[in-house]
Design an enzyme around this catalytic site. Structure first.
Site, mmCIF file in Angstrom:
data_model
loop_
_atom_site.group_PDB
_atom_site.id
_atom_site.type_symbol
_atom_site.label_atom_id
_atom_site.label_comp_id
_atom_site.label_asym_id
_atom_site.label_seq_id
_atom_site.Cartn_x
_atom_site.Cartn_y
_atom_site.Cartn_z
ATOM 1 N N ALA A 152 4.453 0.481 2.236
ATOM 2 C CA ALA A 152 5.310 0.037 3.651
ATOM 3 C C ALA A 152 5.116 0.146 4.902
ATOM 4 C CB ALA A 152 6.345 1.662 3.255
ATOM 5 N N HIS A 176 12.009 -3.450 5.159
ATOM 6 C CA HIS A 176 12.841 -2.953 6.310
ATOM 7 C C HIS A 176 12.562 -3.535 7.979
ATOM 8 C CE1 HIS A 176 14.005 -0.269 9.924
ATOM 9 N NE2 HIS A 176 14.791 0.335 8.643
ATOM 10 N N ALA A 178 12.180 -3.007 10.972
ATOM 11 C CA ALA A 178 10.948 -2.266 11.711
ATOM 12 C C ALA A 178 9.291 -2.417 10.791
ATOM 13 C CB ALA A 178 11.099 -0.721 11.033
ATOM 14 N N LYS A 179 9.022 -2.970 9.854
ATOM 15 C CA LYS A 179 8.144 -3.219 8.971
ATOM 16 C C LYS A 179 7.039 -5.008 9.668
ATOM 17 C CE LYS A 179 8.328 0.541 6.574
ATOM 18 N NZ LYS A 179 9.635 1.308 6.270
ATOM 19 N N HIS A 180 6.231 -4.983 8.906
ATOM 20 C CA HIS A 180 5.437 -6.096 9.188
ATOM 21 C C HIS A 180 5.888 -7.234 9.215
ATOM 22 C CE1 HIS A 180 2.816 -2.971 8.325
ATOM 23 N NE2 HIS A 180 1.502 -3.932 9.545
#
Length: 380
Positions: A152, A176, A178-180
């Site tokens: 993640a 999500h 917030a992810k890459h």
């Protein structure tokens, strides 16, 4: 300034709008296109898209055929989903400690706790740095355990020249915001074994053997439920967003690395602060930037530093409370303090600082200045 923020541009929005005007909103051609994009990027043989990172972990458990009576080893320094996915399948999570300098799962702790009951080991690439997969795989092979990478945090990273997505038997990812990259909510499981991928595709679709697009291609209405599954499908407009975002991933990862390097240089000699160690044989794709406070040199605890930085407009966060310390696991699995001493100590010291591709150098410098100001106020 938040600790994370998604990056969306007009191309992303137009791609989604085109799909929303099409005939296929779900189980359509963009699902396969996104999955192919993931395999092209990582070199994995198979990709199974799902509705969240949590769904990806659960689906990986099904792909590994984890069930009642099994044990699943997992680092305790992670989000709760890394352990919950084992509980969903009726298995028992066994929590492992971390290495103090990186907060990655410690292979020695895995070796101490693995047994013939261990169906799988979940290795979390904390902050974006891949775990020591060669060491973990050697341990798993001795016991016939499936190695699951919780990536993640680490899309775009690598270990000894090998890309994340090919390092474990199964690799779970999260998209999500917030992810890459983001699909709003979303996830995927990457695999080498086509039979595991087949099980996971059925699992994400109620345990049914054919999805709507497959039935349409065969000209049939007929389907069979062959196992118990869930509705974990990722729809077409989410998949086209993911595919659009994948094209920008390399540049975003490079920007994350630049910002992390800027932080590293600024914090190298800052009293009261310790940066995490990154192994030279790994490329950290820097999902988050975590520091440890040297509380022996400060008159405040972590929570006081957290509040002071928030007062300065810096949206710090904490990743994570060790999973075994949460009430659910204490009450239902009898976990307790002392299970993972290094993780427990680190949990009192860590802070996550803002890091996302849209940050400017000036933004990063603002974080550094705020940290310097706050630490100086509490230095002994």
């Amino acid at each position: 300034m938040p600790y994370a923020r998604q990056c969306l541009d007009e191309k992303d929005l137009q791609a989604m709008l085109q799909v929303l005007r099409s005939d296929w909103l779900t189980t359509g051609p963009n699902v396969a296109a996104f999955e192919e994009g993931l395999t092209d990027l990582t070199g994995a043989s198979e990709a199974v898209s799902v509705s969240s990172g949590t769904a990806a972990l659960h689906t990986a458990m099904a792909g590994a055929q984890v069930g009642p009576g099994d044990e699943v080893l997992v680092t305790t320094m992670t989000f709760v989903a890394s352990a919950n996915c084992a509980v969903y399948q009726g298995a028992t999570p066994v929590f492992c400690d971390v290495s103090s300098d990186s907060l990655l799962i410690d292979p020695d702790s895995v070796a101490e706790r693995i047994s013939h009951k261990t169906k799988a080991v979940v290795a979390v690439d904390y902050t974006g740095q891949p775990c020591d997969y060669d060491a973990l795989k050697a341990i798993c092979e001795q016991y016939g355990s499936v190695l699951i990478g919780d990536a993640a945090h680490s899309l775009g990273g690598s270990y000894k020249g090998r890309k994340v997505g090919t390092l474990a038997d199964l690799t779970a990812m999260s998209f999500h915001p917030a992810k890459h990259i983001t699909t709003g909510e979303g996830g995927a499981v990457l695999a080498e074994d086509p039979e595991a991928a087949k099980r996971m595709r059925s699992f994400r679709n109620h345990g049914i053997d054919l999805d709507l697009k497959q039935r349409a291609a065969k000209g049939t209405w007929h389907y069979e439920m062959t196992s118990l599954g869930y509705n974990y499908r990722l729809n077409d407009f989410q998949c086209i967003l993911g595919l659009s975002q994948l094209a920008k991933l390399p540049a975003w990862v490079e920007r994350r690395k630049e910002l992390a390097k800027r932080y590293n240089q600024a914090f190298a000699d800052m009293p009261g602060l310790v940066t995490l160690v990154n192994a030279p044989d790994r490329e950290n794709s820097q999902h988050i930037y975590v520091v440890k406070l040297d509380l022996t040199r400060l008159s405040a605890d972590r929570d006081q530093i957290y509040k002071a930085l928030r007062a300065e407009g810096i949206g710090v966060n904490v990743h994570y409370t060790p999973v075994h310390m949460h009430p659910f696991y204490r009450q239902n699995f009898g976990t307790k303090e002392g299970t993972a001493p290094r993780a427990e100590q680190a949990a009192k010291e860590i802070l996550t600082l803002p890091l996302f591709p849209l940050m400017s150098d000036a933004d990063a410098d603002d974080v550094v200045m705020a940290m310097d100001k706050v630490l100086k106020a509490y230095l002994l």
